[in-house]
Design an enzyme around this catalytic site. Structure first.
Site, PDB file in Angstrom:
ATOM      1  N   SER A 147     -25.339  31.486 -43.845  1.00 31.14           N
ATOM      2  CA  SER A 147     -25.539  32.675 -44.588  1.00 31.14           C
ATOM      3  C   SER A 147     -23.836  33.853 -45.070  1.00 31.14           C
ATOM      4  O   SER A 147     -24.013  32.411 -45.623  1.00 31.14           O
ATOM      5  CB  SER A 147     -26.317  33.776 -43.287  1.00 31.14           C
ATOM      6  OG  SER A 147     -26.784  34.658 -43.749  1.00 31.14           O
ATOM      7  N   ASP A 309     -36.577  28.987 -45.430  1.00 28.64           N
ATOM      8  CA  ASP A 309     -36.036  30.231 -45.263  1.00 28.64           C
ATOM      9  C   ASP A 309     -36.183  30.978 -46.319  1.00 28.64           C
ATOM     10  O   ASP A 309     -36.090  30.536 -47.501  1.00 28.64           O
ATOM     11  CB  ASP A 309     -34.443  29.664 -45.879  1.00 28.64           C
ATOM     12  CG  ASP A 309     -33.727  30.318 -45.714  1.00 28.64           C
ATOM     13  OD1 ASP A 309     -34.081  31.781 -46.261  1.00 28.64           O
ATOM     14  OD2 ASP A 309     -31.929  30.585 -45.451  1.00 28.64           O
ATOM     15  N   HIS A 342     -34.227  31.830 -41.680  1.00 29.41           N
ATOM     16  CA  HIS A 342     -33.013  31.489 -42.354  1.00 29.41           C
ATOM     17  C   HIS A 342     -32.387  31.417 -40.569  1.00 29.41           C
ATOM     18  O   HIS A 342     -31.248  30.989 -40.270  1.00 29.41           O
ATOM     19  CB  HIS A 342     -32.841  32.901 -43.064  1.00 29.41           C
ATOM     20  CG  HIS A 342     -31.361  32.969 -43.301  1.00 29.41           C
ATOM     21  ND1 HIS A 342     -30.581  32.236 -43.616  1.00 29.41           N
ATOM     22  CD2 HIS A 342     -29.929  34.345 -42.842  1.00 29.41           C
ATOM     23  CE1 HIS A 342     -29.608  32.859 -44.372  1.00 29.41           C
ATOM     24  NE2 HIS A 342     -29.286  33.911 -43.611  1.00 29.41           N
TER      25      HIS A 342
END
Lengths: 366, 366
Positions: A147, A309, A342
């Site tokens: 991320s 994701d 995610h």
């Protein structure tokens, strides 16, 4: 408690603060006066200086890597061996020790609050590089993160090409329109809270409800419909509320809980600062073309997309990898197949380790 | 202005109010005292009474079908011919003429506001059926709607089996966990607004910012990542703001605009009421099994899923269709392939017409 090397690493061997001792100019035009980076070191650099790993953190993480990614050091984890020197650095704008909106502006003697300047992922890594230099680290064997952590890893590889041998970036790419929109709405939720007070709230009186709501929406973007369906479906809240009498469904109770937990450990102004940095991430910005930016990279790169994701779709990560390959980067793309969305980088440590381990250098293979 | 039949239908031929003139008991246990349904009629029932079509509306729609679904009556639209009698009925809980939270409670003489009782899709259609009976309509040739409109169509087919010849339900199924979670967050945004005032706000002082924010999030769920990417990508706001200097991206400007427009025409308490009804929709509730509920259906049913709909995923609609077929319903499933997400039922009228037209009876084929 076991005495295995992995367990011995749970606490950092050193934790400290660094400041350049001078103004630090920011990409968007602002200045931070003598900012601080809080960092943590697990293990020690060896004599050859070839065992240093930088693990970059995501939005709500900190320098204390083992606190938020314990499985990295656990048996079977990617960094299970105790021979590494693993560094974590809290990002600028955060609220875990580095300079952020909750810090005192030396110029005014007051908290920055809403006047904290716009910081970018590029700003974060430029200051990180100065700290690493100060620590006499000449080269990173590996930079790894997911991320916003993955963004830092890529940005380091572009900005400091000779400094990084390998990069693993997970679930990171320039944010698409849906993600930009949802981040924008999250920031507005915080600012809608009556306790927001234009960002000038006292630390113990922050806009809790707005921040909790923003986090709850973020949690939706970090997970997947498939996972929610599996976990919650249309079941009533587990505490016994009855949706057909106005009570919550289970997923609503879960989201509320996630929000309530988060406000205990995070600052609303930091949330604004870091989501803005996430929005602005684009390793190509400032270069004439993607080729011009990526051809600077000397590191070997592995990009990992996560199949479920929807904040950073796997297709976007794959497309980033293709652009890197086109620019001559030794870049591999791998997909982590998971329903966890995610968050799979934390939720599926074994599968992630299986994907990434073959890529890592011999000395990193546990 | 053209004088074609389709244009002549743009204004309803009759618009009126109906009330049963007595208490109306609700599924969740409450009571509405002599509630009103506002309805609109386009065209006239014929002597045989076999030309009546009920078009059910979605969350923000109204009885005036041509106002929010004009393409239905336009050239090439599904109801292009002027020979139909098309009825629209504003749902209970809404703010377009039927009894909702903004209405006066006859018992107290004050607006219901936050005390408006929980209404379900089942409640809505039971009162609609009484209105249709009052209008001497013995049979509906077709009930058609999307989203909450599709829910009403299905609920009518289950609750009033002999009354409906054909059903077209688009983008409707019991809401999944992600949708339930996002609706929950939207309601909290409204309640976070300082103007919320526990739901007792005055009509011209409603929680505009909270409602706008809720709508903006809803718009994200009504569209798709693909569409947003195509329309907005990472472009800066079209008014000239610079994201790298703290300004908005284009998608953020769009979402803000959508929210601002919505608060001019919708009531926050109605939004709470209708999203709760959406959450609770489950045509099987109250029956021992899906088979027991669906085997009541006598109508021919077409369920339409939308390929990019992530609020009501096509797979959920397809699964609902399969359960109906299993229960012996003459049910077809069709998929509208579109990048427009849930809103494709309005955004892709020609493609929708091509899918649905073959299903409609001869007299409905334009």
């Amino acid at each position: 408690m076991s005495s295995s090397p992995s367990q011995a690493l749970i606490g950092p061997s050193f934790e400290g603060d660094y400041s350049p001792g001078e103004d630090f100019s920011l990409e968007a035009g602002g200045v931070l006066r003598s900012p601080t980076l809080h960092y943590a070191i697990y293990g020690k650099p060896n004599a050859a200086g070839d065992n240093v790993i930088f693990v970059t953190h995501a939005l709500s993480g900190s320098a204390r890597i083992a606190d938020w990614w314990p499985r990295l050091f656990a048996d079977g984890g990617l960094l299970q061996s105790g021979d590494h020197c693993v560094i974590g650095i809290n990002v600028l704008g955060s609220c875990y020790g580095s300079t952020g909106p909750g810090s005192i502006d030396p110029l005014t003697g007051r908290r920055y609050g809403p006047d904290f300047p716009l910081v970018t992922i590029g700003d974060m890594v430029r200051l990180q590089a100065r700290l690493l230099e100060k620590l006499k680290i000449r080269r990173l064997e590996l930079v790894m993160g997911a991320s916003i952590g993955g963004m830092q890893a890529l940005e380091l590889a572009v900005q400091f090409p000779g400094f990084v041998r390998q990069v693993v970036s997970i679930g990171a790419a320039p944010l698409g329109a849906m993600g930009l929109g949802l981040n924008h709405l999250q920031r507005q939720m915080i600012q809608l809270d009556p306790a927001w007070d234009g960002g000038h709230y006292l630390p113990d009186q922050q806009p809790r409800r707005g921040l909790a709501l923003a986090r709850a929406l973020a949690v939706c973007t970090y997970k997947s419909s498939e996972l929610f369906e599996h976990r919650f479906a249309r079941r009533p809240d587990r505490s016994g509320e009855d949706p057909s009498a106005g009570g919550r469904f289970d997923v609503a109770g879960y989201l509320d809980y996630q929000g309530e937990q988060f406000v205990e450990r995070f600052d609303a102004n930091s949330y604004l600062a870091l989501t803005r940095a996430m929005d602005l991430f684009d390793p190509v910005r400032g270069y004439p073309s993607a080729g011009a930016a990526f051809s600077r990279i000397q590191a070997e790169v592995m990009l990992v997309g996560i199949s479920s994701d929807w904040l950073f779709p796997a297709a976007e990560v794959a497309s980033l990898a293709a652009n890197m390959v086109k620019a001559g980067v030794r870049c591999q793309y791998r997909e982590l197949v998971s329903s966890h969305g995610h968050d799979a980088f934390l939720a599926e440590p074994d599968d992630l380790a299986r994907l990434v381990r073959p890529f890592l250098g011999e000395d990193l293979q546990c």
